[in-house]
Design a protein around this motif. Structure first.
Motif, PDB file in Angstrom:
ATOM      1  N   ASP A 237       0.813  -1.208   0.000  1.00 27.93           N
ATOM      2  CA  ASP A 237       0.000   0.000   0.000  1.00 27.93           C
ATOM      3  C   ASP A 237       0.852   1.266   0.000  1.00 27.93           C
ATOM      4  O   ASP A 237       0.365   2.352  -0.307  1.00 27.93           O
ATOM      5  N   ASP A 238       2.125   1.139   0.385  1.00 25.37           N
ATOM      6  CA  ASP A 238       3.011   2.300   0.446  1.00 25.37           C
ATOM      7  C   ASP A 238       3.765   2.534  -0.859  1.00 25.37           C
ATOM      8  O   ASP A 238       4.458   3.528  -1.006  1.00 25.37           O
ATOM      9  N   ILE A 239       3.656   1.606  -1.811  1.00 27.47           N
ATOM     10  CA  ILE A 239       4.399   1.726  -3.069  1.00 27.47           C
ATOM     11  C   ILE A 239       3.764   2.796  -3.950  1.00 27.47           C
ATOM     12  O   ILE A 239       2.551   2.837  -4.126  1.00 27.47           O
ATOM     13  N   ARG A 240       4.576   3.674  -4.480  1.00 31.66           N
ATOM     14  CA  ARG A 240       4.108   4.714  -5.404  1.00 31.66           C
ATOM     15  C   ARG A 240       4.936   4.627  -6.675  1.00 31.66           C
ATOM     16  O   ARG A 240       6.140   4.412  -6.623  1.00 31.66           O
ATOM     17  N   GLY A 241       4.305   4.801  -7.811  1.00 30.99           N
ATOM     18  CA  GLY A 241       5.045   4.692  -9.053  1.00 30.99           C
ATOM     19  C   GLY A 241       4.331   5.364 -10.198  1.00 30.99           C
ATOM     20  O   GLY A 241       3.269   5.971 -10.028  1.00 30.99           O
ATOM     21  N   ALA A 242       4.922   5.271 -11.375  1.00 28.98           N
ATOM     22  CA  ALA A 242       4.348   5.860 -12.588  1.00 28.98           C
ATOM     23  C   ALA A 242       4.786   5.013 -13.770  1.00 28.98           C
ATOM     24  O   ALA A 242       5.757   4.255 -13.690  1.00 28.98           O
ATOM     25  N   ALA A 243       4.060   5.142 -14.869  1.00 29.83           N
ATOM     26  CA  ALA A 243       4.398   4.353 -16.060  1.00 29.83           C
ATOM     27  C   ALA A 243       3.987   5.099 -17.322  1.00 29.83           C
ATOM     28  O   ALA A 243       2.977   5.807 -17.340  1.00 29.83           O
TER      29      ALA A 243
ATOM     30  N   ILE B  89      -0.612   5.798 -19.874  1.00 24.93           N
ATOM     31  CA  ILE B  89       0.141   6.730 -19.030  1.00 24.93           C
ATOM     32  C   ILE B  89      -0.509   6.771 -17.653  1.00 24.93           C
ATOM     33  O   ILE B  89      -1.737   6.833 -17.531  1.00 24.93           O
ATOM     34  N   SER B  90       0.301   6.667 -16.611  1.00 23.84           N
ATOM     35  CA  SER B  90      -0.211   6.702 -15.247  1.00 23.84           C
ATOM     36  C   SER B  90       0.764   7.465 -14.373  1.00 23.84           C
ATOM     37  O   SER B  90       1.934   7.082 -14.261  1.00 23.84           O
ATOM     38  N   GLY B  91       0.286   8.533 -13.781  1.00 21.38           N
ATOM     39  CA  GLY B  91       1.137   9.355 -12.932  1.00 21.38           C
ATOM     40  C   GLY B  91       1.027   9.013 -11.466  1.00 21.38           C
ATOM     41  O   GLY B  91       1.642   9.647 -10.610  1.00 21.38           O
ATOM     42  N   GLY B  92       0.252   7.990 -11.145  1.00 25.35           N
ATOM     43  CA  GLY B  92       0.061   7.575  -9.757  1.00 25.35           C
ATOM     44  C   GLY B  92      -1.346   7.058  -9.556  1.00 25.35           C
ATOM     45  O   GLY B  92      -2.206   7.183 -10.422  1.00 25.35           O
TER      46      GLY B  92
ATOM     47  N   ASN C 160       1.837  14.539 -10.132  1.00 23.26           N
ATOM     48  CA  ASN C 160       1.838  13.641 -11.281  1.00 23.26           C
ATOM     49  C   ASN C 160       3.270  13.158 -11.518  1.00 23.26           C
ATOM     50  O   ASN C 160       4.116  13.912 -12.003  1.00 23.26           O
ATOM     51  N   ARG C 161       3.535  11.919 -11.201  1.00 24.31           N
ATOM     52  CA  ARG C 161       4.899  11.391 -11.295  1.00 24.31           C
ATOM     53  C   ARG C 161       5.395  11.259 -12.730  1.00 24.31           C
ATOM     54  O   ARG C 161       6.585  11.115 -12.968  1.00 24.31           O
TER      55      ARG C 161
ATOM     56  N   ASN D 250      11.573  14.349 -16.845  1.00 26.72           N
ATOM     57  CA  ASN D 250      10.312  13.667 -16.528  1.00 26.72           C
ATOM     58  C   ASN D 250      10.221  12.346 -17.290  1.00 26.72           C
ATOM     59  O   ASN D 250      10.971  12.091 -18.234  1.00 26.72           O
ATOM     60  N   LEU D 251       9.284  11.514 -16.870  1.00 23.55           N
ATOM     61  CA  LEU D 251       9.216  10.151 -17.381  1.00 23.55           C
ATOM     62  C   LEU D 251       8.787  10.084 -18.843  1.00 23.55           C
ATOM     63  O   LEU D 251       9.202   9.176 -19.567  1.00 23.55           O
ATOM     64  N   VAL D 252       7.965  11.032 -19.296  1.00 27.49           N
ATOM     65  CA  VAL D 252       7.523  11.011 -20.688  1.00 27.49           C
ATOM     66  C   VAL D 252       8.711  11.209 -21.622  1.00 27.49           C
ATOM     67  O   VAL D 252       8.905  10.446 -22.581  1.00 27.49           O
ATOM     68  N   GLU D 253       9.524  12.227 -21.357  1.00 27.61           N
ATOM     69  CA  GLU D 253      10.653  12.480 -22.251  1.00 27.61           C
ATOM     70  C   GLU D 253      11.723  11.397 -22.118  1.00 27.61           C
ATOM     71  O   GLU D 253      12.390  11.051 -23.096  1.00 27.61           O
ATOM     72  N   LEU D 254      11.861  10.828 -20.933  1.00 27.30           N
ATOM     73  CA  LEU D 254      12.842   9.763 -20.758  1.00 27.30           C
ATOM     74  C   LEU D 254      12.414   8.513 -21.530  1.00 27.30           C
ATOM     75  O   LEU D 254      13.232   7.877 -22.213  1.00 27.30           O
ATOM     76  N   ALA D 255      11.126   8.168 -21.457  1.00 25.05           N
ATOM     77  CA  ALA D 255      10.624   7.016 -22.210  1.00 25.05           C
ATOM     78  C   ALA D 255      10.738   7.250 -23.712  1.00 25.05           C
ATOM     79  O   ALA D 255      11.106   6.347 -24.476  1.00 25.05           O
ATOM     80  N   ALA D 256      10.426   8.468 -24.157  1.00 22.15           N
ATOM     81  CA  ALA D 256      10.546   8.796 -25.582  1.00 22.15           C
ATOM     82  C   ALA D 256      11.992   8.703 -26.041  1.00 22.15           C
ATOM     83  O   ALA D 256      12.280   8.293 -27.172  1.00 22.15           O
ATOM     84  N   GLY D 257      12.913   9.084 -25.164  1.00 20.26           N
ATOM     85  CA  GLY D 257      14.327   8.979 -25.497  1.00 20.26           C
ATOM     86  C   GLY D 257      14.776   7.538 -25.614  1.00 20.26           C
ATOM     87  O   GLY D 257      15.543   7.177 -26.514  1.00 20.26           O
TER      88      GLY D 257
END
Length: 275
Positions: A3-9, A22-25, A35-36, A183-190
């Motif tokens: 329940d304490d785990i936080r993440g994004a995808a 896309i999920s920011g949390g 928004n992670r 941020n995660l969007v630009e990192l994933a795109a890279g």
């Protein structure tokens, strides 16, 4: 504990650049607006594929050796900067080691020394990251040419529009081990650039707007592919990423996945990231 785990995808279609998921949390947006996916956070060693891509583009090869030895220098603020390798039970030995091991074992000191050995290495790294769509600006996303394709403004807060010139990757040595926020969007795109053999495609969030009855109101133009690194370099980074999952820092995380995968770990003072 779960329940304490936080993440994004972020899930991107490599062929088209379309963002499929896309999920920011998992928090209720009315309770938590963080928004992670769009938040600028230190990527840690998850930035290293672009560092090593820069080195390969500038003459380095898998046959080269890089020096895993202590670094101590005075920074621009006058303070001493002495970076360290990530602490492990079985650390990589000090001294010269093959360039691929620096990537696979994610060792900081030889990575920094490798960049120091390339003329204008930090500037060249930032330039390559920018070409891959990684700029690190707050609340905005830029494409390979620096054109803003997305702005984020929190609808729950009364705040001014994003500053186009705020923040961004800094061409300094700490940046090559993940000190500058992205941020995660630009990192994933890279990362998708490596999967496309060196071709960048601007991510697509919205393809079409439809009105009542499903009639098309507006269709967005498809982004044009653009080569930003050589095919050879992209394939070599992918090879290194696969080695990371087989006997590197992602070995334990990927042991139950049979499909061939390439990836990279990244740990910082915020919770670690796996890309």
């Amino acid at each position: 504990l779960a329940d304490d785990i936080r993440g994004a995808a972020v899930v991107i279609d490599v062929k088209t650049g379309e963002i499929r998921a896309i999920s920011g949390g998992r928090e209720d947006i009315s309770q938590m607006q963080y928004n992670r996916v769009l938040a600028r956070r230190s990527p840690g060693s998850a930035i290293k594929p672009f560092v090593y891509a820069m080195a390969l583009e500038n003459g380095k090869t898998f046959d080269d050796f890089i020096n895993n030895s202590p670094i101590r220098m005075r920074g621009a603020n006058g303070k001493i900067w002495a970076p360290q390798n990530f602490r492990e039970e079985r650390p990589v030995p000090m001294g010269k080691l093959p360039l691929p091991i620096g990537f696979i074992r994610s060792v900081n000191l030889p990575t920094i020394r490798m960049v120091l050995g390339i003329e204008n290495g930090t500037e060249k790294f930032v330039s390559l990251a920018n070409r891959c769509g990684i700029w690190g600006n707050k609340n905005i996303l830029r494409d390979s040419d620096g054109i803003i394709w997305f702005r984020h403004q929190n609808p729950w807060k009364d705040e001014p529009p994003p500053d186009d010139l705020e923040d961004g990757l800094v061409p300094k040595l700490p940046t090559v081990i993940g000190a500058s926020g992205v941020n995660l969007v630009e990192l994933a795109a890279g990362y998708a650039v490596f999967a496309r053999n060196g071709v960048y495609i601007r991510p697509t969030l919205i393809k079409e707007i439809k009105g009542p009855g499903g009639l098309s109101v507006y269709k967005f133009d498809k982004p044009e592919p653009k080569r930003v690194i050589s095919e050879e370099t992209a394939k070599k980074i992918t090879i290194l990423g696969r080695a990371v999952t087989e006997f590197g820092t992602l070995k334990i995380s990927m042991r139950s996945i049979e499909q061939q995968i390439a990836g990279k770990t990244g740990t910082s003072n915020t919770p670690g990231k796996n890309i």
